[in-house]
Scaffold this motif. Structure first.
Motif, PDB file in Angstrom:
ATOM      1  N   LEU A 200     -16.980 -27.704  19.068  1.00 17.93           N
ATOM      2  CA  LEU A 200     -15.976 -27.629  20.128  1.00 17.93           C
ATOM      3  C   LEU A 200     -15.284 -28.966  20.362  1.00 17.93           C
ATOM      4  O   LEU A 200     -14.071 -29.001  20.607  1.00 17.93           O
ATOM      5  CB  LEU A 200     -16.628 -27.146  21.430  1.00 17.93           C
ATOM      6  N   VAL A 201     -16.021 -30.068  20.293  1.00 18.87           N
ATOM      7  CA  VAL A 201     -15.409 -31.375  20.576  1.00 18.87           C
ATOM      8  C   VAL A 201     -14.250 -31.645  19.618  1.00 18.87           C
ATOM      9  O   VAL A 201     -13.222 -32.204  20.009  1.00 18.87           O
ATOM     10  CB  VAL A 201     -16.447 -32.513  20.494  1.00 18.87           C
ATOM     11  N   GLU A 202     -14.392 -31.233  18.366  1.00 19.37           N
ATOM     12  CA  GLU A 202     -13.317 -31.437  17.392  1.00 19.37           C
ATOM     13  C   GLU A 202     -12.167 -30.459  17.635  1.00 19.37           C
ATOM     14  O   GLU A 202     -10.990 -30.822  17.540  1.00 19.37           O
ATOM     15  CB  GLU A 202     -13.856 -31.299  15.975  1.00 19.37           C
ATOM     16  N   ARG A 203     -12.496 -29.230  17.948  1.00 18.92           N
ATOM     17  CA  ARG A 203     -11.447 -28.244  18.219  1.00 18.92           C
ATOM     18  C   ARG A 203     -10.677 -28.615  19.498  1.00 18.92           C
ATOM     19  O   ARG A 203      -9.471 -28.377  19.592  1.00 18.92           O
ATOM     20  CB  ARG A 203     -12.045 -26.835  18.353  1.00 18.92           C
ATOM     21  N   ARG A 204     -11.364 -29.199  20.465  1.00 14.34           N
ATOM     22  CA  ARG A 204     -10.694 -29.631  21.694  1.00 14.34           C
ATOM     23  C   ARG A 204      -9.681 -30.726  21.398  1.00 14.34           C
ATOM     24  O   ARG A 204      -8.558 -30.712  21.919  1.00 14.34           O
ATOM     25  CB  ARG A 204     -11.729 -30.133  22.712  1.00 14.34           C
ATOM     26  N   ARG A 205     -10.038 -31.686  20.542  1.00 13.93           N
ATOM     27  CA  ARG A 205      -9.080 -32.732  20.166  1.00 13.93           C
ATOM     28  C   ARG A 205      -7.877 -32.118  19.458  1.00 13.93           C
ATOM     29  O   ARG A 205      -6.729 -32.539  19.670  1.00 13.93           O
ATOM     30  CB  ARG A 205      -9.756 -33.778  19.276  1.00 13.93           C
ATOM     31  N   ALA A 206      -8.135 -31.094  18.647  1.00 15.63           N
ATOM     32  CA  ALA A 206      -7.048 -30.456  17.906  1.00 15.63           C
ATOM     33  C   ALA A 206      -6.078 -29.757  18.840  1.00 15.63           C
ATOM     34  O   ALA A 206      -4.849 -29.864  18.672  1.00 15.63           O
ATOM     35  CB  ALA A 206      -7.623 -29.459  16.895  1.00 15.63           C
ATOM     36  N   ILE A 207      -6.594 -29.060  19.864  1.00 19.61           N
ATOM     37  CA  ILE A 207      -5.685 -28.349  20.779  1.00 19.61           C
ATOM     38  C   ILE A 207      -4.971 -29.326  21.695  1.00 19.61           C
ATOM     39  O   ILE A 207      -3.815 -29.109  22.081  1.00 19.61           O
ATOM     40  CB  ILE A 207      -6.445 -27.247  21.569  1.00 19.61           C
ATOM     41  N   GLU A 208      -5.611 -30.437  22.037  1.00 16.79           N
ATOM     42  CA  GLU A 208      -4.937 -31.475  22.822  1.00 16.79           C
ATOM     43  C   GLU A 208      -3.755 -32.049  22.043  1.00 16.79           C
ATOM     44  O   GLU A 208      -2.652 -32.209  22.593  1.00 16.79           O
ATOM     45  CB  GLU A 208      -5.924 -32.588  23.189  1.00 16.79           C
ATOM     46  N   ASP A 209      -3.984 -32.370  20.766  1.00 17.21           N
ATOM     47  CA  ASP A 209      -2.906 -32.899  19.924  1.00 17.21           C
ATOM     48  C   ASP A 209      -1.785 -31.870  19.765  1.00 17.21           C
ATOM     49  O   ASP A 209      -0.600 -32.223  19.758  1.00 17.21           O
ATOM     50  CB  ASP A 209      -3.451 -33.292  18.545  1.00 17.21           C
TER      51      ASP A 209
ATOM     52  N   VAL B 219      -0.842 -29.421  21.878  1.00 16.59           N
ATOM     53  CA  VAL B 219      -0.042 -29.304  23.106  1.00 16.59           C
ATOM     54  C   VAL B 219       0.848 -30.527  23.284  1.00 16.59           C
ATOM     55  O   VAL B 219       2.028 -30.406  23.638  1.00 16.59           O
ATOM     56  CB  VAL B 219      -0.952 -29.104  24.330  1.00 16.59           C
ATOM     57  N   THR B 220       0.308 -31.722  23.007  1.00 19.97           N
ATOM     58  CA  THR B 220       1.101 -32.946  23.149  1.00 19.97           C
ATOM     59  C   THR B 220       2.279 -32.948  22.190  1.00 19.97           C
ATOM     60  O   THR B 220       3.418 -33.254  22.573  1.00 19.97           O
ATOM     61  CB  THR B 220       0.222 -34.184  22.889  1.00 19.97           C
ATOM     62  N   SER B 221       2.038 -32.579  20.939  1.00 25.52           N
ATOM     63  CA  SER B 221       3.101 -32.617  19.935  1.00 25.52           C
ATOM     64  C   SER B 221       4.131 -31.504  20.128  1.00 25.52           C
ATOM     65  O   SER B 221       5.281 -31.636  19.707  1.00 25.52           O
ATOM     66  CB  SER B 221       2.509 -32.519  18.530  1.00 25.52           C
TER      67      SER B 221
END
Length: 249
Positions: free
Chosen positions: A125-134, A136-138
């Motif tokens: 999850l920690v890696e998938r969370r970083r992916a969804i954060e990136d 939304v930002t992009s």
């Protein structure tokens, strides 16, 4: 991935991520080139009911991804589940009108495939969370929102205490190092619980039966009159016979 209901927020170790449980429609969104497919938790298509979400995702530059989130409609600063239900209408003209008057947004909390198509359900999850954060930002879209999260159980408890009134309906807890387990109840859902001392004002029979199915509950108002406030859940089979005789007697 779905959730199982629990009475309390899990607090064992530093292994949990907590998020609000948003009052919306759960949605998996798939994009392949210019094709966008929105699916409910049941697998039923949602795209025809929320064309504005489909348009938002189609207009993003990235061509292939799968994301997990909640479709919501904000009215006067609060999420309206009633406005979502109004979208489930057979007339496309009505849906288009509502999508313009009360546009929906997508609150995102997980990613199953990165832009480009790399499947990451096997990542923690920690890696998938970083992916969804990136993601939304992009995207730079005000209609794609990132669900807030915390690793602090005390903060999650405060969120839980404030839920149940408008935009949120509890707390979701997810294990930080766990994979995305499709079709499994691997998340934990905690809802606010409130109690009241009610008066039993009557009962309903089960369909096609002369045994009690549920009890009618009431509360006295300021004028001393009894207002109907709801029903109990279905009475257990082992208790129905004795309770029916008691109520009918």
């Amino acid at each position: 991935m779905e959730a199982k209901l629990a009475d309390e927020i899990p607090r064992d170790g530093n292994r949990w991520q907590y998020e609000p449980k948003w009052d919306g429609f759960r949605c998996l969104a798939f994009k392949s080139d210019d094709t966008v497919d929105l699916r409910a938790k049941s697998g039923k298509p949602l795209g025809r009911y929320f064309p504005e979400i489909t348009d938002i995702l189609r207009d993003l530059k990235c061509g292939h991804f799968v994301i997990d989130g909640e479709i919501v409609i904000d009215i006067d600063g609060e999420l309206s589940f009633e406005a979502l239900q109004m979208r489930l209408h057979p007339a496309q003209s009505r849906i288009r009108k509502l999508s313009s008057q009360t546009p929906a947004s997508l609150i995102l909390f997980d990613m199953l495939a990165r832009p480009g198509g790399e499947v990451i359900t096997g990542k923690p999850l920690v890696e998938r969370r970083r992916a969804i954060e990136d993601f939304v930002t992009s995207s730079n879209s005000p209609d794609l929102r990132l669900s807030k999260c915390t690793y602090d159980a005390a903060t999650a408890a405060r969120w839980l205490h404030g839920s149940g009134h408008a935009s949120t309906d509890g707390i979701m807890a997810k294990v930080l190092d766990e994979h995305y387990l499709c079709g499994e109840r691997a998340m934990v859902k905690v809802k606010p619980r409130r109690t009241a001392d009610c008066v039993v004002g009557g009962f309903r029979y089960l369909a096609d039966s002369r045994e009690v199915g549920s009890l009618l509950l009431g509360l006295y108002n300021d004028d001393g009159k009894l207002d109907h406030v709801g029903f109990t859940s279905t009475i257990a089979r082992t208790d129905r016979g004795a309770l029916t005789r008691r109520l009918e007697g």
